[in-house]
Design a protein around this motif. Sequence first.
Motif, PDB file in Angstrom:
ATOM      1  N   ARG A  20       0.834  -1.196   0.000  1.00  0.00           N
ATOM      2  CA  ARG A  20       0.000   0.000   0.000  1.00  0.00           C
ATOM      3  C   ARG A  20       0.881   1.263   0.000  1.00  0.00           C
ATOM      4  O   ARG A  20       0.634   2.217  -0.749  1.00  0.00           O
ATOM      5  CB  ARG A  20      -0.922   0.005   1.211  1.00  0.00           C
ATOM      6  N   TYR A  23       2.540   1.661  -3.513  1.00  0.00           N
ATOM      7  CA  TYR A  23       1.617   2.043  -4.584  1.00  0.00           C
ATOM      8  C   TYR A  23       1.061   3.446  -4.366  1.00  0.00           C
ATOM      9  O   TYR A  23       0.973   4.239  -5.301  1.00  0.00           O
ATOM     10  CB  TYR A  23       0.485   1.017  -4.704  1.00  0.00           C
ATOM     11  N   THR A  24       0.682   3.771  -3.140  1.00  0.00           N
ATOM     12  CA  THR A  24       0.113   5.099  -2.906  1.00  0.00           C
ATOM     13  C   THR A  24       1.164   6.185  -3.123  1.00  0.00           C
ATOM     14  O   THR A  24       0.845   7.265  -3.611  1.00  0.00           O
ATOM     15  CB  THR A  24      -0.479   5.205  -1.492  1.00  0.00           C
ATOM     16  N   TYR A  28      -1.095   5.722  -6.848  1.00  0.00           N
ATOM     17  CA  TYR A  28      -2.196   4.772  -7.000  1.00  0.00           C
ATOM     18  C   TYR A  28      -3.141   4.859  -5.793  1.00  0.00           C
ATOM     19  O   TYR A  28      -2.721   5.230  -4.692  1.00  0.00           O
ATOM     20  CB  TYR A  28      -1.673   3.329  -7.060  1.00  0.00           C
ATOM     21  N   THR A  29      -4.393   4.504  -5.990  1.00  0.00           N
ATOM     22  CA  THR A  29      -5.243   4.156  -4.868  1.00  0.00           C
ATOM     23  C   THR A  29      -5.052   2.661  -4.631  1.00  0.00           C
ATOM     24  O   THR A  29      -4.719   1.913  -5.557  1.00  0.00           O
ATOM     25  CB  THR A  29      -6.728   4.443  -5.151  1.00  0.00           C
ATOM     26  N   PHE A  30      -5.249   2.227  -3.383  1.00  0.00           N
ATOM     27  CA  PHE A  30      -4.935   0.840  -3.039  1.00  0.00           C
ATOM     28  C   PHE A  30      -6.057   0.288  -2.184  1.00  0.00           C
ATOM     29  O   PHE A  30      -6.396   0.859  -1.141  1.00  0.00           O
ATOM     30  CB  PHE A  30      -3.612   0.786  -2.271  1.00  0.00           C
ATOM     31  N   THR A  32      -7.851  -3.289  -0.386  1.00  0.00           N
ATOM     32  CA  THR A  32      -7.690  -4.702  -0.023  1.00  0.00           C
ATOM     33  C   THR A  32      -9.034  -5.380   0.242  1.00  0.00           C
ATOM     34  O   THR A  32      -9.089  -6.600   0.341  1.00  0.00           O
ATOM     35  CB  THR A  32      -6.802  -4.849   1.227  1.00  0.00           C
ATOM     36  N   ALA A  50      -5.491  -7.618  -3.459  1.00  0.00           N
ATOM     37  CA  ALA A  50      -5.543  -6.155  -3.459  1.00  0.00           C
ATOM     38  C   ALA A  50      -5.640  -5.675  -4.902  1.00  0.00           C
ATOM     39  O   ALA A  50      -5.265  -6.398  -5.831  1.00  0.00           O
ATOM     40  CB  ALA A  50      -4.314  -5.557  -2.782  1.00  0.00           C
ATOM     41  N   ALA A  52      -4.624  -2.092  -7.061  1.00  0.00           N
ATOM     42  CA  ALA A  52      -4.069  -0.742  -7.115  1.00  0.00           C
ATOM     43  C   ALA A  52      -4.548  -0.101  -8.415  1.00  0.00           C
ATOM     44  O   ALA A  52      -4.497  -0.732  -9.476  1.00  0.00           O
ATOM     45  CB  ALA A  52      -2.547  -0.790  -7.067  1.00  0.00           C
ATOM     46  N   HIS A  58      -5.183  -0.563 -13.779  1.00  0.00           N
ATOM     47  CA  HIS A  58      -5.437  -1.316 -12.549  1.00  0.00           C
ATOM     48  C   HIS A  58      -4.460  -2.495 -12.448  1.00  0.00           C
ATOM     49  O   HIS A  58      -4.155  -3.132 -13.463  1.00  0.00           O
ATOM     50  CB  HIS A  58      -6.867  -1.852 -12.534  1.00  0.00           C
TER      51      HIS A  58
END
Length: 215
Positions: A20, A23-24, A28-30, A32, A50, A52, A58
């Motif tokens: 997370r 990626y963030t 990215y949004t992440f 789960t 998950a 991302a 995506h």
Amino acid sequence: MAVSDTSLGEHEAAVLERLRERYTSAGYTFATSIDEMQLPVEFGGYVPDAVASRGDQHVAIEVKIARRPSFQFMPLTRLREIVEQHPGWTFSVAYTNADDLEAGGVAPASSQSINKRLAEIEKLSKTGFLRAAFVMAWPLLEAIAHGPLDQSDIRPLKPGTVVQSLIMEGHLTASDGARLRDLIKLRNQIVHGNLDVEPSQEDVEFMLQTIRSIA
């Protein structure tokens, strides 16, 4: 010492939290907690650990922990085919090892320490100790990959995870990352006892040049 299912669950959660962060930090949004209904119907019921997302791109992420017996929805190669046939989707597997639970944390490395070890490895390379130089270069890449993490929770990373992290953090181009992934096979053969393989001078210089450029 056996690792309990609870510990393995905690380990997987810790892996996802580290993913997370990466990626963030890359924009990215992440997520789960994935709702199957929000996934492409072509996935056929497959729900990744998950997802991302950045714009219309995506990444379906699957975490695989060694030594954990578990039901496999279907072979990873088939999952990759299914996911990546859908436009805008890629498939990524985060391999990790339950032994990491017993290995404890890893002390963070300063740039000064990395450069000191790099100088030692360059000497090995120049004097013909290519196997030693090649193998010792990998921990430096891992130390660099650990950089953005919470310094209180640094855990060992698999070589493939190191390469993926460096790409996501913008340290490596996709082509350099692909070459490093190819070299992971050679690294694994050497560290696991294949005494008949030898990295080339070009392999070692590529590793060192990569480290110099991002250290």
